[in-house]
Design an enzyme around this catalytic site. Structure first.
Site, PDB file in Angstrom:
ATOM      1  N   VAL A   1      16.622 110.874  53.805  1.00  0.00           N
ATOM      2  CA  VAL A   1      16.759 109.793  52.838  1.00  0.00           C
ATOM      3  C   VAL A   1      17.727 108.713  53.294  1.00  0.00           C
ATOM      4  CG1 VAL A   1      18.669 110.752  51.481  1.00  0.00           C
ATOM      5  CG2 VAL A   1      16.882 109.422  50.333  1.00  0.00           C
ATOM      6  N   TYR A   2      18.521 108.960  54.328  1.00  0.00           N
ATOM      7  CA  TYR A   2      19.456 107.949  54.799  1.00  0.00           C
ATOM      8  C   TYR A   2      18.684 106.777  55.408  1.00  0.00           C
ATOM      9  CZ  TYR A   2      23.240 111.450  54.429  1.00  0.00           C
ATOM     10  OH  TYR A   2      24.143 112.387  53.993  1.00  0.00           O
ATOM     11  N   SER A   3      18.721 105.660  54.691  1.00  0.00           N
ATOM     12  CA  SER A   3      18.012 104.440  55.121  1.00  0.00           C
ATOM     13  C   SER A   3      16.541 104.733  55.419  1.00  0.00           C
ATOM     14  CB  SER A   3      18.700 103.806  56.330  1.00  0.00           C
ATOM     15  OG  SER A   3      20.028 103.454  56.007  1.00  0.00           O
TER      16      SER A   3
END
Length: 344
Positions: free
Chosen positions: A61-63
């Site tokens: 989900v990071y970026s």
């Protein structure tokens, strides 16, 4: 660099690990964390490896996957020199198959993460949140298949409640499936809730803590002090609402104590805050982030020395809060054994 066992497993990890949420950052949250491209990320990885930091933590989900992609490019050609930890479970889109930890979502999520990072295995896969809509047996059986297939070597959780971890561990023991060896948790001098339930559980069950946001969502950098406005360049202007709340007066009291001790030991405020964490029970690794080389080298200065027992006691006293029910009655009277350190 000191290395510790991750929980009750045989996996040895550095006491400081690197959080790759700053890699490829975009959007209102991750864009303010950092925007390192592949070249800058590779330089930061170089510095980490030189210092003995070989564990890199990220999440799908990071970026929207960009962090995993940039991390994969930064470690290209040296996969055997690093440990990769990633997480899945939070929404990657609006579709029904794009969030949660169903067997299907776990399988497709891991395959997508492997492709983004350019590797054929993940050293530590952590579930980013507890999905109450999926039976724990389905989740653990899916993780077991990944371990058996060699796609994942160890499994863990992140941001679980105590009963959620315990239920999962009981099911793993009952069926002979892999146990969670790690719990990625929010823990710092301004956020000590981890100590009430999760720390004693970790001690009892052999679950090691991997600490995220060890500087209290950027509040313990030494730039925020009593009687001064929030620095103009602070990312808290944009990101404070995303993180756990902190009472201002308590924060200032903690920073006052950090300032005094930093002067005594000749270290920076964040280095003292990180060193305090490294001496807490169950902590296997503290995840540090950095938007640039200067920040990284400063954070690396948190190891190789230790606070004294008296200095730790002062920080404990400055940061203490009442335990939540049902714990507080037992912290206020003698005669009850506790696994984690009592409140001051």
């Amino acid at each position: 660099m000191e290395y510790r066992q991750l929980g009750a497993s045989g996996l040895r990890v550095p006491v400081l690990s690197f959080g790759a949420g700053t890699f490829g950052g975009s959007g209102p949250l991750f864009g303010n964390w950092g925007t390192s491209d592949a070249a800058e990320a590779r330089r930061l990885v170089d510095i980490c490896l030189e210092a003995g930091v070989n564990l890199f933590d990220t999440a799908d989900v990071y970026s929207a996957g960009a962090s995993e992609t940039v991390l994969g490019e930064a470690i290209k050609g040296r996969r055997n020199d690093v440990l990769i930890s990633t997480k899945l479970g939070l929404p990657m889109g609006d579709g029904p198959a794009e969030y949660g930890t169903s067997a299907s979502r776990i399988a497709t999520g891991v395959d997508a993460a492997l492709k983004r990072m350019g590797t054929d295995y993940i050293d530590l896969l952590q579930l980013h949140a507890f999905d109450a809509s999926v039976p724990v047996e389905e989740v653990l059986a899916a993780l077991d298949r990944l371990v058996t297939a060699g796609k994942v070597r160890y499994v863990g959780a992140s941001n679980f409640a105590g009963w959620q971890i315990m239920k999962s561990l009981a099911a793993a023991d009952r069926h002979g499936w892999p146990r969670y060896i790690a719990h990625q948790v929010y823990y710092s001098l301004v956020g000590r809730d981890y100590e009430w339930d999760l720390m004693p559980l970790g001690q009892d069950q052999g679950v090691g803590a991997m600490v995220w946001s060890p500087l209290g969502w950027g509040r313990l950098t030494g730039k925020i002090r009593r009687g001064t406005p929030l620095p103009e360049k602070s990312r808290l202007h944009e990101t404070a609402a995303f993180g756990p709340p902190v009472d201002d007066e308590r924060l200032y009291r903690i920073v006052d104590a950090l300032d005094e001790i930093a002067a005594e030991v000749g270290k920076l405020v964040p280095q003292v805050a990180l060193n305090w964490l490294l001496q807490r029970p169950t902590v296997s690794s503290v995840i540090i982030g950095a938007r640039n080389e200067e920040q990284l080298r400063q954070n690396l200065g948190a190891v190789g020395w230790n606070l004294t027992a008296e200095q730790i006691a002062r920080l404990d006293a400055a940061s203490v809060t009442d335990a939540a029910y049902p714990h507080f009655p037992y912290y206020r009277q003698e005669g009850f054994a506790r696994l984690n350190p009592p409140a001051v």
